[in-house]
Design an enzyme around this catalytic site. Structure first.
Site, PDB file in Angstrom:
ATOM      1  N   MET A  28      38.225  28.058-113.160  1.00  0.00           N
ATOM      2  CA  MET A  28      36.887  28.544-112.844  1.00  0.00           C
ATOM      3  C   MET A  28      36.514  28.078-111.440  1.00  0.00           C
ATOM      4  O   MET A  28      36.396  26.885-111.196  1.00  0.00           O
ATOM      5  CB  MET A  28      35.877  28.004-113.851  1.00  0.00           C
ATOM      6  CG  MET A  28      36.200  28.307-115.301  1.00  0.00           C
ATOM      7  SD  MET A  28      35.297  27.215-116.436  1.00  0.00           S
ATOM      8  CE  MET A  28      33.591  27.667-116.054  1.00  0.00           C
ATOM      9  N   ILE A  63      38.033  21.035-118.922  1.00  0.00           N
ATOM     10  CA  ILE A  63      38.550  20.011-118.017  1.00  0.00           C
ATOM     11  C   ILE A  63      37.703  19.972-116.752  1.00  0.00           C
ATOM     12  O   ILE A  63      37.538  20.991-116.075  1.00  0.00           O
ATOM     13  CB  ILE A  63      40.015  20.284-117.641  1.00  0.00           C
ATOM     14  CG1 ILE A  63      40.880  20.372-118.908  1.00  0.00           C
ATOM     15  CG2 ILE A  63      40.555  19.197-116.712  1.00  0.00           C
ATOM     16  CD1 ILE A  63      42.284  20.858-118.646  1.00  0.00           C
ATOM     17  N   GLY A 121      32.227  24.780-112.000  1.00  0.00           N
ATOM     18  CA  GLY A 121      33.608  25.231-112.143  1.00  0.00           C
ATOM     19  C   GLY A 121      34.542  24.256-112.812  1.00  0.00           C
ATOM     20  O   GLY A 121      34.132  23.336-113.493  1.00  0.00           O
ATOM     21  N   SER A 122      35.826  24.458-112.654  1.00  0.00           N
ATOM     22  CA  SER A 122      36.927  23.657-113.134  1.00  0.00           C
ATOM     23  C   SER A 122      37.894  24.497-113.956  1.00  0.00           C
ATOM     24  O   SER A 122      38.240  25.592-113.545  1.00  0.00           O
ATOM     25  CB  SER A 122      36.480  22.424-113.909  1.00  0.00           C
ATOM     26  OG  SER A 122      37.546  21.494-113.926  1.00  0.00           O
ATOM     27  N   ARG A 123      38.300  24.024-115.165  1.00  0.00           N
ATOM     28  CA  ARG A 123      39.385  24.689-115.867  1.00  0.00           C
ATOM     29  C   ARG A 123      39.193  24.611-117.380  1.00  0.00           C
ATOM     30  O   ARG A 123      38.637  23.648-117.894  1.00  0.00           O
ATOM     31  CB  ARG A 123      40.713  24.030-115.492  1.00  0.00           C
ATOM     32  CG  ARG A 123      41.934  24.804-115.918  1.00  0.00           C
ATOM     33  CD  ARG A 123      43.163  24.163-115.345  1.00  0.00           C
ATOM     34  NE  ARG A 123      43.992  23.553-116.358  1.00  0.00           N
ATOM     35  CZ  ARG A 123      45.015  22.757-116.099  1.00  0.00           C
ATOM     36  NH1 ARG A 123      45.288  22.423-114.855  1.00  0.00           N
ATOM     37  NH2 ARG A 123      45.749  22.263-117.065  1.00  0.00           N
TER      38      ARG A 123
END
Length: 222
Positions: A99, A157, A187-189
């Site tokens: 993301m 994550i 964001g991130s994952r």
């Protein structure tokens, strides 16, 4: 489209700060019209970018039995078979979605089911694509069990920018496919771990829409 509840207080405070800054510039730099205009333009752009982080578009879902939907907006960065060491402790099909700060940041349940496991892990803030991010970064793990007993693990994550994970899941709580279960600020994952034999329906670098894109089909129960 609405603004996510996680961003309402933040955006209100940010707006007040920007208004105060621009009021101060107008007061102290009354003769500097160019400086005032630049400050106003930068403030508007900065606020709109932050507003985009917390947007929550409405999406109509039409999910069939056995389909797995994307838990997040973003880009597919991992498709591989791995050993999932926290819960299953065996080989699983992993699909990971990155993301970016410009994506919608709410996370959705990939299947219909009941939460059979949930755990929060404090951790580091390595960049989301780092190989050790899945095991060392701040993260949450949620497992959903569907009516046939199949379990799917989904993991939020944190990354270098994303330092606020929100997860609303509790063991025993039911979710419908596409229902929001969490939020990652900036964001991130999100990783999804599926049974071996799952048919992957996406490709690497493909963009996904949370709660809309079909990323896989679970193995038949026959």
């Amino acid at each position: 489209m609405t603004i996510h509840k996680e961003g309402r207080t933040y955006l209100t405070i940010l707006l007040l700060i920007l208004v105060a800054i621009n009021a101060g510039i107008i007061f102290y730099l009354e003769q500097h019209i160019l400086a005032q205009r630049i400050s106003q333009i930068v403030s508007v752009i900065f606020f709109l970018l932050n507003l985009q982080f917390f947007r929550m578009p409405k999406r109509r879902l039409n999910v069939e039995d056995g389909q797995v939907i994307a838990p997040a907006d973003g880009k597919v960065v991992v498709i591989e078979e791995v050993i999932e060491n926290e819960y299953f402790k065996e080989k699983r099909q992993q699909i990971s979605i990155f993301m970016s700060p410009l994506n919608v940041h709410n996370n959705r349940a990939p299947i219909k089911g009941i939460v059979s496991f949930y755990k929060y892990h404090a951790g580091k803030y390595l960049v989301a694509w780092h190989p050790k991010a899945s095991s060392e970064n701040e993260r949450t793990t949620m497992v959903l069990k569907n009516e046939s007993g199949t379990e799917v693990l989904v993991r939020q994550i944190a990354g270098a920018m994303a330092r606020r994970i929100k997860c609303y899941a509790k063991v025993g709580k039911p979710y419908s496919a596409g229902q929001e279960y969490g939020f990652i600020k900036f964001g991130s994952r999100v990783d999804v771990f599926l049974p071996i034999g799952t048919k992957v329906k996406v490709n690497l670098n493909q963009k996904t829409k949370g709660g809309k894109t079909i990323i896989a089909e679970l193995p038949s129960e026959d």
